[in-house]
Design a protein around this motif. Structure first.
Motif, PDB file in Angstrom:
ATOM      1  N   ILE A  47       0.846  -1.205   0.000  1.00  0.00           N
ATOM      2  CA  ILE A  47       0.000   0.000   0.000  1.00  0.00           C
ATOM      3  C   ILE A  47       0.885   1.261   0.000  1.00  0.00           C
ATOM      4  O   ILE A  47       0.638   2.202  -0.756  1.00  0.00           O
ATOM      5  N   MET A  48       1.946   1.250   0.842  1.00  0.00           N
ATOM      6  CA  MET A  48       2.822   2.429   0.958  1.00  0.00           C
ATOM      7  C   MET A  48       3.620   2.705  -0.315  1.00  0.00           C
ATOM      8  O   MET A  48       3.854   3.850  -0.675  1.00  0.00           O
ATOM      9  N   THR A  49       4.026   1.639  -1.022  1.00  0.00           N
ATOM     10  CA  THR A  49       4.855   1.823  -2.233  1.00  0.00           C
ATOM     11  C   THR A  49       4.007   1.974  -3.500  1.00  0.00           C
ATOM     12  O   THR A  49       4.544   2.215  -4.579  1.00  0.00           O
ATOM     13  N   ASN A  50       2.661   1.761  -3.363  1.00  0.00           N
ATOM     14  CA  ASN A  50       1.763   1.853  -4.522  1.00  0.00           C
ATOM     15  C   ASN A  50       2.143   0.843  -5.606  1.00  0.00           C
ATOM     16  O   ASN A  50       2.041   1.105  -6.801  1.00  0.00           O
ATOM     17  N   SER A  51       2.593  -0.354  -5.176  1.00  0.00           N
ATOM     18  CA  SER A  51       3.047  -1.367  -6.141  1.00  0.00           C
ATOM     19  C   SER A  51       2.089  -2.548  -6.177  1.00  0.00           C
ATOM     20  O   SER A  51       1.879  -3.219  -5.169  1.00  0.00           O
ATOM     21  N   VAL A  52       1.499  -2.807  -7.372  1.00  0.00           N
ATOM     22  CA  VAL A  52       0.618  -3.978  -7.493  1.00  0.00           C
ATOM     23  C   VAL A  52       1.433  -5.272  -7.520  1.00  0.00           C
ATOM     24  O   VAL A  52       0.933  -6.331  -7.180  1.00  0.00           O
ATOM     25  N   ALA A  53       2.704  -5.186  -7.931  1.00  0.00           N
ATOM     26  CA  ALA A  53       3.572  -6.376  -7.913  1.00  0.00           C
ATOM     27  C   ALA A  53       3.775  -6.842  -6.466  1.00  0.00           C
ATOM     28  O   ALA A  53       3.703  -8.033  -6.164  1.00  0.00           O
ATOM     29  N   ILE A  54       4.016  -5.871  -5.556  1.00  0.00           N
ATOM     30  CA  ILE A  54       4.180  -6.199  -4.128  1.00  0.00           C
ATOM     31  C   ILE A  54       2.861  -6.732  -3.572  1.00  0.00           C
ATOM     32  O   ILE A  54       2.839  -7.746  -2.856  1.00  0.00           O
ATOM     33  N   MET A  55       1.742  -6.090  -3.926  1.00  0.00           N
ATOM     34  CA  MET A  55       0.436  -6.533  -3.428  1.00  0.00           C
ATOM     35  C   MET A  55       0.096  -7.937  -3.926  1.00  0.00           C
ATOM     36  O   MET A  55      -0.454  -8.749  -3.182  1.00  0.00           O
ATOM     37  N   GLU A  98       6.901   3.394  -5.670  1.00  0.00           N
ATOM     38  CA  GLU A  98       8.036   3.897  -4.895  1.00  0.00           C
ATOM     39  C   GLU A  98       9.095   2.802  -4.900  1.00  0.00           C
ATOM     40  O   GLU A  98       9.027   1.820  -4.157  1.00  0.00           O
ATOM     41  N   THR A  99      10.068   2.948  -5.808  1.00  0.00           N
ATOM     42  CA  THR A  99      10.993   1.840  -6.115  1.00  0.00           C
ATOM     43  C   THR A  99      11.943   1.486  -4.962  1.00  0.00           C
ATOM     44  O   THR A  99      12.287   0.316  -4.799  1.00  0.00           O
ATOM     45  N   GLN A 100      12.365   2.482  -4.172  1.00  0.00           N
ATOM     46  CA  GLN A 100      13.273   2.164  -3.061  1.00  0.00           C
ATOM     47  C   GLN A 100      12.587   1.265  -2.028  1.00  0.00           C
ATOM     48  O   GLN A 100      13.185   0.312  -1.539  1.00  0.00           O
ATOM     49  N   GLY A 101      11.324   1.583  -1.737  1.00  0.00           N
ATOM     50  CA  GLY A 101      10.538   0.733  -0.826  1.00  0.00           C
ATOM     51  C   GLY A 101      10.370  -0.672  -1.385  1.00  0.00           C
ATOM     52  O   GLY A 101      10.447  -1.657  -0.652  1.00  0.00           O
ATOM     53  N   MET A 102      10.150  -0.764  -2.717  1.00  0.00           N
ATOM     54  CA  MET A 102      10.024  -2.067  -3.374  1.00  0.00           C
ATOM     55  C   MET A 102      11.298  -2.886  -3.209  1.00  0.00           C
ATOM     56  O   MET A 102      11.254  -4.081  -2.928  1.00  0.00           O
ATOM     57  N   MET A 103      12.460  -2.202  -3.385  1.00  0.00           N
ATOM     58  CA  MET A 103      13.758  -2.897  -3.260  1.00  0.00           C
ATOM     59  C   MET A 103      13.935  -3.468  -1.853  1.00  0.00           C
ATOM     60  O   MET A 103      14.339  -4.621  -1.686  1.00  0.00           O
ATOM     61  N   ILE A 104      13.605  -2.636  -0.844  1.00  0.00           N
ATOM     62  CA  ILE A 104      13.752  -3.077   0.557  1.00  0.00           C
ATOM     63  C   ILE A 104      12.858  -4.296   0.823  1.00  0.00           C
ATOM     64  O   ILE A 104      13.294  -5.295   1.403  1.00  0.00           O
ATOM     65  N   LEU A 105      11.593  -4.213   0.360  1.00  0.00           N
ATOM     66  CA  LEU A 105      10.662  -5.325   0.564  1.00  0.00           C
ATOM     67  C   LEU A 105      11.113  -6.587  -0.174  1.00  0.00           C
ATOM     68  O   LEU A 105      10.971  -7.700   0.329  1.00  0.00           O
ATOM     69  N   ALA A 106      11.666  -6.399  -1.382  1.00  0.00           N
ATOM     70  CA  ALA A 106      12.147  -7.553  -2.162  1.00  0.00           C
ATOM     71  C   ALA A 106      13.302  -8.255  -1.449  1.00  0.00           C
ATOM     72  O   ALA A 106      13.353  -9.485  -1.385  1.00  0.00           O
TER      73      ALA A 106
END
Length: 294
Positions: free
Chosen positions: A35-43, A115-123
């Motif tokens: 939700i915070m990174t606005n990424s459907v890939a993460i969701m 938000e790509t930096q947040g995506m990287m951290i989560l990945a």
């Protein structure tokens, strides 16, 4: 006549329990992060991991539940209850995948930069958490643990793909990568759900297990010099691991019916090599009239 049936099931649930809590904690982090990174890939991977958590939780619960001794209501025991977990898990994953498609398809037309930096951290966290669960389950010896370990290893590979995607989007303005990744994950989930449901339905419908061949069982039984004929063979599986068989064996010499203990023991040992763990064998003489249902 005494029957000594030894059922050697692995009930060591410690590894599955650890993997369940690792997965559940990370799923919660992931939903918030998606939700915070606005990424459907993460969701979409959060939905996948929620399905994994449910699968692990049900595997843990039903493995404990299967310790219950057989009862008048469940004369074969409670092993088949694990199939309920597989069906519930499949339904949750299908609903989750539909949700991903609804979210991701509009973003193919109108991509939004996550938000790509947040995506990287989560990945990176995804690789660490799922990797730890894989290592934990690799120590286990049961088929259940090995299957779940392989599933979590696939998750690690999915997170590596998300990590690569987020790095590319960080340096290049290609936001469409995010919905493409999420749709890829959703399709991957649905393919696996189809495979699992197909296998589960095969067991529920009492189909012959994939690792057992009726013709090979018949050939092995007819190789015994004491046996004239074999008929009315039925082989099915309790839970995908524990296979059961019944068969009628016609003995050449009527007097031999009194000396069958060593023969039965040898036949059961042979059948174990053919993945039949529990066999009920009815012996008959050549001239005996046997009414069987085809």
């Amino acid at each position: 006549m005494s029957h000594n049936h030894s059922h050697s099931h692995s009930h060591d649930t410690k590894n599955i329990k650890t993997a369940f809590f690792l997965n559940l904690v990370f799923t919660i982090i992931e939903i918030i992060g998606g939700i915070m990174t606005n990424s459907v890939a993460i969701m979409s991977d959060a939905v996948h991991d929620l399905g994994d958590s449910l699968s692990l939780g049900l595997a843990w619960y039903f493995q404990n539940y299967s310790k219950k001794k057989r009862s008048p209501s469940f004369s074969y025991g409670y092993g088949r209850f694990s199939l309920l977990g597989a069906i519930i898990n499949s339904v949750v994953l299908v609903v989750g995948s539909i949700f991903i498609f609804i979210e991701a398809i509009p973003r193919l037309v109108n991509p939004q930069q996550p938000e790509t930096q947040g995506m990287m951290i989560l990945a990176v966290l995804g690789v660490v958490f799922n990797g730890a669960a894989v290592l934990r389950l690799k120590k286990g010896s049961s088929v259940n643990e090995r299957v779940v370990s392989l599933h979590l290893l696939e998750d690690v590979l999915g997170w590596i793909a998300v990590l690569i995607g987020s790095i590319v989007m960080h340096f290049f303005d290609i936001p469409i990568i995010d919905p493409i990744l999420s749709l890829g994950i959703a399709l991957f989930i649905l393919v696996n759900v189809y495979k699992n449901l197909k296998q589960t339905i095969q067991i529920v419908m009492q189909g012959v297990p994939d690792d057992t061949n009726v013709k090979e069982v018949e050939r092995r039984l007819l190789a015994y010099p004491e046996i004239e004929d074999v008929h009315d063979i039925h082989i099915w599986s309790m839970d995908g691991e524990y296979n059961i068989m019944t068969a009628h064996l016609v003995v050449k010499n009527k007097e031999k019916l009194l000396e069958l203990e060593p023969l039965k023991k040898k036949i059961r040992e042979d059948l174990e090599e053919l993945h039949v763990e529990h066999a009920t064998l009815e012996f008959e003489s050549v001239h005996e009239n046997c009414d069987v249902i085809d």
